[in-house]
Scaffold this active site. Structure first.
Site, PDB file in Angstrom:
ATOM      1  N   GLU A   8       0.762  -1.266   0.022  1.00 29.65           N
ATOM      2  CA  GLU A   8      -0.072   0.056   0.087  1.00 29.65           C
ATOM      3  C   GLU A   8       0.893   1.314   0.005  1.00 29.65           C
ATOM      4  OE1 GLU A   8      -3.407   0.275   2.539  1.00 29.65           O
ATOM      5  OE2 GLU A   8      -3.627  -1.736   2.564  1.00 29.65           O
ATOM      6  N   ASP A  81      -2.120  -4.394   3.408  1.00 24.98           N
ATOM      7  CA  ASP A  81      -2.250  -4.561   4.621  1.00 24.98           C
ATOM      8  C   ASP A  81      -3.297  -5.621   5.367  1.00 24.98           C
ATOM      9  OD1 ASP A  81      -0.485  -2.435   4.941  1.00 24.98           O
ATOM     10  OD2 ASP A  81      -2.109  -0.820   5.654  1.00 24.98           O
ATOM     11  N   ASP A  83      -5.891  -6.357   6.681  1.00 23.62           N
ATOM     12  CA  ASP A  83      -7.211  -6.228   7.344  1.00 23.62           C
ATOM     13  C   ASP A  83      -8.165  -6.104   6.119  1.00 23.62           C
ATOM     14  OD1 ASP A  83      -6.674  -3.706   6.227  1.00 23.62           O
ATOM     15  OD2 ASP A  83      -6.739  -2.450   7.893  1.00 23.62           O
ATOM     16  N   GLU A  85      -9.780  -3.436   4.751  1.00 26.99           N
ATOM     17  CA  GLU A  85      -9.550  -2.648   3.781  1.00 26.99           C
ATOM     18  C   GLU A  85      -8.059  -3.126   2.904  1.00 26.99           C
ATOM     19  OE1 GLU A  85     -11.059   0.174   2.859  1.00 26.99           O
ATOM     20  OE2 GLU A  85     -12.394  -0.026   4.605  1.00 26.99           O
ATOM     21  N   TYR A 305       1.219  -4.125  13.138  1.00 27.27           N
ATOM     22  CA  TYR A 305       0.212  -3.366  12.230  1.00 27.27           C
ATOM     23  C   TYR A 305      -0.719  -2.860  13.436  1.00 27.27           C
ATOM     24  CZ  TYR A 305      -3.179  -2.306   8.786  1.00 27.27           C
ATOM     25  OH  TYR A 305      -4.239  -1.522   8.041  1.00 27.27           O
ATOM     26  N   ARG A 307      -3.861  -1.197  13.194  1.00 26.10           N
ATOM     27  CA  ARG A 307      -5.357  -1.463  12.991  1.00 26.10           C
ATOM     28  C   ARG A 307      -5.801  -2.971  13.443  1.00 26.10           C
ATOM     29  NH1 ARG A 307      -4.114   1.956   8.906  1.00 26.10           N
ATOM     30  NH2 ARG A 307      -5.082   4.147   9.279  1.00 26.10           N
ATOM     31  N   HIS A 352      -5.656 -11.322  13.994  1.00 29.80           N
ATOM     32  CA  HIS A 352      -4.552 -10.257  14.238  1.00 29.80           C
ATOM     33  C   HIS A 352      -4.008  -9.941  15.448  1.00 29.80           C
ATOM     34  CE1 HIS A 352      -7.066  -8.543  10.716  1.00 29.80           C
ATOM     35  NE2 HIS A 352      -6.229  -9.462  10.359  1.00 29.80           N
TER      36      HIS A 352
END
Length: 810
Positions: A8, A81, A83, A85, A305, A307, A352
């Protein structure tokens, strides 16, 4: 032939390429490469919720770079990433390449995800590729469609039925309701008087024992039992007549365990409490720590990470942490077995990891030389929390005893708390909202059951108050939310997700629905009226349970248990009916409903007499709505033009500076403090640094540095936005201006942008001012109305309408 890897952020490319070697080419997508255009028809419910994605203009060059690199490539590795998104971004890249016929269905495509940007994590991910998780992608698509459908269906209703309001959002409106309801509670709160009675006893060796009255006249006292001075004085008189002895003495050990390592929300909460950071600033700094800093010859990510709502930690990271605890603090601070945590959040994605240092052995002091002040403070907080989570529990010795009168009608309670072993508290203590420090020591002397006590004469000599003593108190209203407590409440209600909290908070402020004052949220009248409107006409959609249930449904889509278009269909059928019904209501209906339910708009003394116009004496005061905001006006308008500002409306700043940044000299003249440039990091499109600077006309964001005679791109920072609250995403959004909205009836372009005098829309040299929050929301139809209104005014009243007049020669 190479393997093309897509991440990203460009900040990751160099280090990841170095880890993988010359057979790989790492490129950045620079976030989302496409999205739903901000116009009607981007989601079509009548066509099975077809979503008309569009590659953003700023992303076209990034897409071309990816497509060029794919020519002759061996494979495509999507490493965005870890997640929802990130999963969606990978799918969008893949889908665009397929539609542009760069790759076909047989081309080798792999999805990898890593939780930290370290060589070990990256190589491990590459060795364990998987397919794109379409359940996650569809969950993100459903969320995006829901937000679009609510925004583009509800916002026009607000504009037409509630002049002066801004747009509404699916989750933001619920968060705003929380803030407004808290304000209602504060306004309705009636303080109650109560008294506490305490005494300072002493034993035979003159040791002092503080205690509080818990029973009087044989009855247990609660907080409000002693409600007036008369009752307190009566009790004191009776207490002084009696002798007191120590009853049963209770001694026990209390173990306090550490908190788990950070999730996104707990990090935002603690950074707010301990460091004073806004949620958006916390996430911006965490992003930089995740993307990494230059250490020696390599760029190394310092944290995992950021989030996440999981609290699990990789076994190897726990081992590394335990080793660091042993070497830095000794064996007594290291538990026999590792501490394992599970999330209490029902929707937590346990796959996560929690937010932790990538290497626990890298202490804050070791990392400090590579970080700026705020990055260091956040890294230190994350490191300490992770260390503490694997340390021994703190041990307290608690001593408690009842001190009773001979007739047992009056009983005092004495409690002492002493730390026997500090455990994790040696390193870290979690703050609490609007509370006291729970770990303060309170030492009691050795208490012996049956020993007779006396009231200490020392207390009477040292204080004006007699011993025992009664103290007056009043109950307090619930505190207004700060960022930490608002995030905590949203999480408790399962509203939104960790990655959305920062944007929810910033949107509410940007739209003028609430303001932050001394780090507390105060709803503006505009925000309270919007909330009142939504509760009256769209109550279901601002209910906490409904919003939380919708989040649960989205999580079920992620798990493959619910079809995403079924979710959208179920939502849309009900919501569309509500929208259709709302189109029939009139502004008069709205005002009448709001006046009845929002009595606070008239201020204090809300009787009918209070609504009589003080100017003409015959008119009635009522709520009036305009594009400039709500106000109180007389029913006899235009014969009577009496108006009154609604209490609580914050004053608009007219200068371009933040008053908090200014000092005054001895003559009262403003002197602005020196402004330190704020580097927001690399732009996702160009890779150039985005820096907030101050110029003669106020604050602005600059992209890169001058190249020869070519000046760098700049954009003004809208008034009301603090520089410390500007995120990387917000800066990129502002730098993308001007925004083309379409053409006017004559074929001339209509744009939205920001200039020396603030945000505006313009076409054919006619400029109309707008609010900062409208910059990225206003559509062509709205802009044309504003421009037409401006064009109808005399030229002298048009800002920028006729250009600058030339000076006459003398």
């Amino acid at each position: 032939m190479t393997h093309v890897v897509i991440v990203e952020s460009p900040a990751k490319c160099k280090s990841i390429n170095k880890y993988l070697g010359k057979d790989y080419k790492v490129l950045a997508s620079y976030g989302h490469i496409r999205d739903l255009p901000s116009k009607n028809g981007s989601v079509l419910p009548e066509k099975d919720f077809e979503m008309k994605y569009q590659v953003a203009p700023d992303s076209k060059k990034n897409v071309k770079a990816i497509e060029d690199a794919m020519k002759g490539a061996k494979s495509l590795i999507l490493a965005t990433d870890p997640d929802r998104e990130g999963e969606a971004i990978s799918w969008h890249v893949y889908d665009v390449l397929r539609k542009d016929k760069i790759i076909d269905a047989k081309f080798p495509v792999k999805r990898v995800s890593f939780n930290s940007i370290t060589k070990e994590a990256v190589l491990s991910a590459m060795a364990n590729p998987r397919e794109i998780d379409m359940n996650l992608v569809n969950s993100q698509q459903a969320r995006r469609a829901l937000d679009y459908l609510v925004g583009f269906s509800l916002s026009p209703i607000l504009w037409r039925k509630l002049p002066g309001s801004r747009s509404a959002g699916r989750v933001q409106s619920v968060a705003l309701r929380l803030i407004c309801e808290r304000e209602n509670e504060i306004e309705k709160f009636i303080a109650q008087e109560y008294w506490s009675i305490s005494a300072l006893f002493e034993n035979s060796v003159a040791s002092l024992i503080p205690a509080n009255l818990t029973y009087a006249e044989g009855k247990k006292l609660d907080k409000l039992s002693v409600s007036n001075k008369g009752t307190a004085d009566t009790y004191l008189e009776e207490i002084r007549k009696r002798k007191f002895t120590i009853g049963e003495v209770e001694k026990k050990k209390i173990f306090r365990n550490p908190k788990p390592p950070f999730t996104t929300s707990t990090l935002q909460q603690e950074a707010s409490r301990k460091l004073g950071f806004t949620a958006s600033r916390t996430m911006m700094l965490a992003q930089r720590l995740y993307e990494g800093v230059q250490i020696g010859s390599e760029t190394t990510g310092l944290i995992t990470y950021m989030r996440t709502d999981g609290v699990t930690v990789a076994p190897e990271a726990i081992d590394r942490t335990r080793s660091t605890i042993k070497s830095n603090f000794g064996d007594k601070y290291l538990p026999e077995k590792p501490k394992l945590y599970t999330s209490k959040q029902k929707n937590a994605q346990e796959a996560h990891e929690a937010i932790r240092p990538t290497d626990s052995a890298r202490t804050p002091q070791m990392a400090e030389q590579y970080l700026d002040k705020d990055q260091f403070r956040l890294y230190e907080l994350i490191w300490k929390r992770m260390m503490a989570s694997q340390m021994e529990a703190a041990i307290f010795n608690q001593v408690a005893a009842d001190i009773k009168s001979e007739d047992k009608k009056f009983v005092f309670r004495a409690v002492g708390n002493v730390i026997e072993f500090d455990g994790f508290l040696k390193l870290y203590h979690e703050d609490v909202d609007d509370g006291e420090d729970e770990d303060s020591e309170k030492l009691l002397p050795d208490l012996k059951e049956g020993e007779t006590l006396s009231f200490s004469k020392k207390a009477q000599n040292d204080n004006d108050n007699a011993n025992p003593n009664a103290e007056q108190h009043f109950t307090q209203p619930p505190p207004r939310f700060n960022e930490a407590s608002l995030v905590k409440r949203l999480e408790e209600l399962s509203i939104g997700r960790p990655s959305t909290y920062a944007s929810i908070i910033s949107i509410l402020s940007d739209r003028g629905y609430c303001r932050l004052d001394k780090r507390r949220f105060y709803p503006e009248p505009r925000g309270r009226i919007v909330t009142g409107f939504l509760e009256e006409y769209f109550r279901k959609y601002v209910e906490y349970d409904f919003t939380a249930d919708l989040e649960d449904q989205l999580d079920l889509v992620s798990d493959g248990k619910v079809k995403w278009k079924d979710l959208l269909q179920n939502f849309w059928v009900s919501f569309k009916g509500n929208i259709d019904a709302a189109t029939e209501i009139t502004i008069t209906d709205v005002i009448n409903k709001l006046e009845a339910s929002l009595q606070w708009i008239f201020g204090e003394g809300v009787g009918e007499d209070h609504k009589h116009c003080p100017s003409c004496k015959t008119g009635t005061l009522g709520l009036k709505l305009s594009k400039f905001g709500p106000f109180i006006g007389c029913s006899n308008y235009p014969e009577c033009n009496y108006t009154k500002k609604i209490e609580g409306e914050s004053a608009t700043k007219v200068d371009g500076e933040n008053p908090e940044e200014a000092e005054t000299d001895e003559n009262g003249k403003k002197i602005f403090k020196k402004f330190e440039d704020i580097n927001l990091g690399a732009n996702s499109v160009t890779g150039a640094d985005m820096v907030i600077k101050r110029g003669p006309y106020g604050l602005y964001i600059q992209l890169g540095e001058a190249k020869g005679k070519e000046k760098p791109k700049r954009t003004s920072l809208p008034k009301g936005i603090k520089p410390e609250d500007v995120t990387k995403e917000k800066a990129e959004e502002l730098l993308s201006l001007p925004r083309e909205l379409g053409n006017n009836p004559d074929g001339k372009k209509v744009i939205a942008s920001i200039g020396m005098f603030g945000p505006y829309v313009s076409s054919d040299k006619i400029f109309a001012s707008i609010k900062a929050e409208q910059l990225f929301e206003i559509d062509l139809d709205e802009a044309l109305v504003l421009i037409a209104e401006k064009a109808a005014k005399p030229k002298g009243n048009r800002r920028g309408g006729g250009g600058f007049k030339k000076k006459k020669k003398s």
